[in-house]
Design a protein around this motif. Structure first.
Motif, PDB file in Angstrom:
ATOM      1  N   ASP A   1      -5.755  -0.371   5.467  1.00  0.00           N
ATOM      2  CA  ASP A   1      -5.938  -0.337   4.024  1.00  0.00           C
ATOM      3  C   ASP A   1      -6.460  -1.695   3.578  1.00  0.00           C
ATOM      4  OD1 ASP A   1      -4.784   2.107   4.363  1.00  0.00           O
ATOM      5  OD2 ASP A   1      -3.101   1.765   3.008  1.00  0.00           O
TER       6      ASP A   1
ATOM      7  N   GLY B   1      -4.021  -6.490  -4.288  1.00  0.00           N
ATOM      8  CA  GLY B   1      -3.006  -5.498  -3.974  1.00  0.00           C
ATOM      9  C   GLY B   1      -2.692  -4.547  -5.110  1.00  0.00           C
TER      10      GLY B   1
ATOM     11  N   THR C   1      -4.683  -2.237  -6.166  1.00  0.00           N
ATOM     12  CA  THR C   1      -5.127  -0.960  -5.609  1.00  0.00           C
ATOM     13  C   THR C   1      -5.516  -1.174  -4.153  1.00  0.00           C
ATOM     14  OG1 THR C   1      -7.431  -1.311  -6.282  1.00  0.00           O
ATOM     15  CG2 THR C   1      -5.993  -0.117  -7.814  1.00  0.00           C
ATOM     16  N   TRP C   2      -5.410  -0.113  -3.368  1.00  0.00           N
ATOM     17  CA  TRP C   2      -5.729  -0.167  -1.946  1.00  0.00           C
ATOM     18  C   TRP C   2      -6.671   0.974  -1.585  1.00  0.00           C
ATOM     19  CZ3 TRP C   2      -4.017  -3.949   1.426  1.00  0.00           C
ATOM     20  CH2 TRP C   2      -3.006  -4.789   0.937  1.00  0.00           C
ATOM     21  N   LYS C   3      -7.638   0.680  -0.717  1.00  0.00           N
ATOM     22  CA  LYS C   3      -8.551   1.694  -0.181  1.00  0.00           C
ATOM     23  C   LYS C   3      -8.124   1.972   1.256  1.00  0.00           C
ATOM     24  CE  LYS C   3     -13.377   2.309   1.143  1.00  0.00           C
ATOM     25  NZ  LYS C   3     -14.667   1.622   1.263  1.00  0.00           N
TER      26      LYS C   3
ATOM     27  N   THR D   1      -7.689  -4.227   0.083  1.00  0.00           N
ATOM     28  CA  THR D   1      -7.625  -4.450  -1.354  1.00  0.00           C
ATOM     29  C   THR D   1      -8.620  -5.535  -1.732  1.00  0.00           C
ATOM     30  OG1 THR D   1      -6.203  -5.014  -3.235  1.00  0.00           O
ATOM     31  CG2 THR D   1      -5.712  -6.115  -1.148  1.00  0.00           C
TER      32      THR D   1
ATOM     33  N   PRO E   1       0.844  -1.206   0.000  1.00  0.00           N
ATOM     34  CA  PRO E   1       0.000   0.000   0.000  1.00  0.00           C
ATOM     35  C   PRO E   1       0.876   1.252   0.000  1.00  0.00           C
ATOM     36  CG  PRO E   1      -0.590  -1.471   1.813  1.00  0.00           C
ATOM     37  CD  PRO E   1       0.663  -2.004   1.204  1.00  0.00           C
TER      38      PRO E   1
ATOM     39  N   ASP F   1      -8.379  -6.528  -5.120  1.00  0.00           N
ATOM     40  CA  ASP F   1      -7.812  -6.963  -6.398  1.00  0.00           C
ATOM     41  C   ASP F   1      -6.373  -7.455  -6.237  1.00  0.00           C
ATOM     42  OD1 ASP F   1      -6.469  -4.583  -5.966  1.00  0.00           O
ATOM     43  OD2 ASP F   1      -7.464  -3.513  -7.599  1.00  0.00           O
TER      44      ASP F   1
END
Length: 199
Positions: free
Chosen positions: A53, A59, A61-63, A55, A20, A57
């Protein structure tokens, strides 16, 4: 591959960097992947400030979601080690290890039912989990495991020699007493691992 003090038996050239994004001064304190796509990473900085954080997908993308540290006053003694466990993308638990001497193991235990948008503090657990050096491999195995929203286990104690079980989602714990191994070593205290299940 997450950057940091993680070990792997896989050749590093075969791995993609899924770390992340860090803010200045942040470090990764804990990681858990439910499967190859769904994962969570706990990041902190001095203060403390704590983000979790997630994910969906693998890793790519991270929220980022922040934890309101002021809502949980005991986190002011956070020791920089947190072990997350998620049963599914919505229901999860975070075990924050608190600073103490090596003779004790204290923790703050949080749970979520909405993927981390809101966190609830559960009663103080009987142990704050293990230090990273005492965790079973891989590190994402962590000291907390749940088989259902109610039934779970906690490894901990100052010497990683205690096993606890809950039937109410971590609101109360009782010591589990599996039979000691018969190995002929008098005076040797066993170390526990999680039970394994087969269908």
């Amino acid at each position: 591959r997450l950057q940091g003090d993680w070990s792997s038996d896989v050749c590093s050239s075969d791995l993609a960097d899924i770390t992340p994004r860090f803010q200045e001064g942040q470090q990764i304190d804990g990681v858990f992947f439910q499967d190859s796509q769904h994962g969570w990473a706990v990041l902190s900085a001095k203060g403390p400030s704590i983000d979790i954080d997630s994910t969906e997908d693998g890793g790519a993308t991270w929220k980022e979601q922040s934890i309101d540290v002021k809502a949980f006053p005991r986190l002011r003694d956070y020791a920089g080690s947190c072990q997350p466990f998620f049963l599914d993308p919505k229901r999860g638990w975070l075990m924050f290890r608190l600073q103490s001497s090596s003779n004790f193991s204290f923790g703050v235990f949080l749970t979520t039912t909405d993927g981390g948008a809101r966190w609830e503090q559960l009663p103080a657990p009987p142990a704050g989990g293990n230090s990273w050096t005492q965790l079973p491999k891989p590190p994402s195995a962590g000291p907390v495991r749940f088989r259902s929203p109610a039934r779970g286990w906690l490894l901990g104690g100052a010497n990683s020699n205690k096993l606890y079980v809950t039937s109410d989602g971590g609101r109360s714990w009782s010591a589990a007493s599996p039979p000691a191994p018969v190995c002929g070593f008098d005076g040797v205290e066993p170390r526990y691992r999680f039970p394994t299940f087969k269908d």
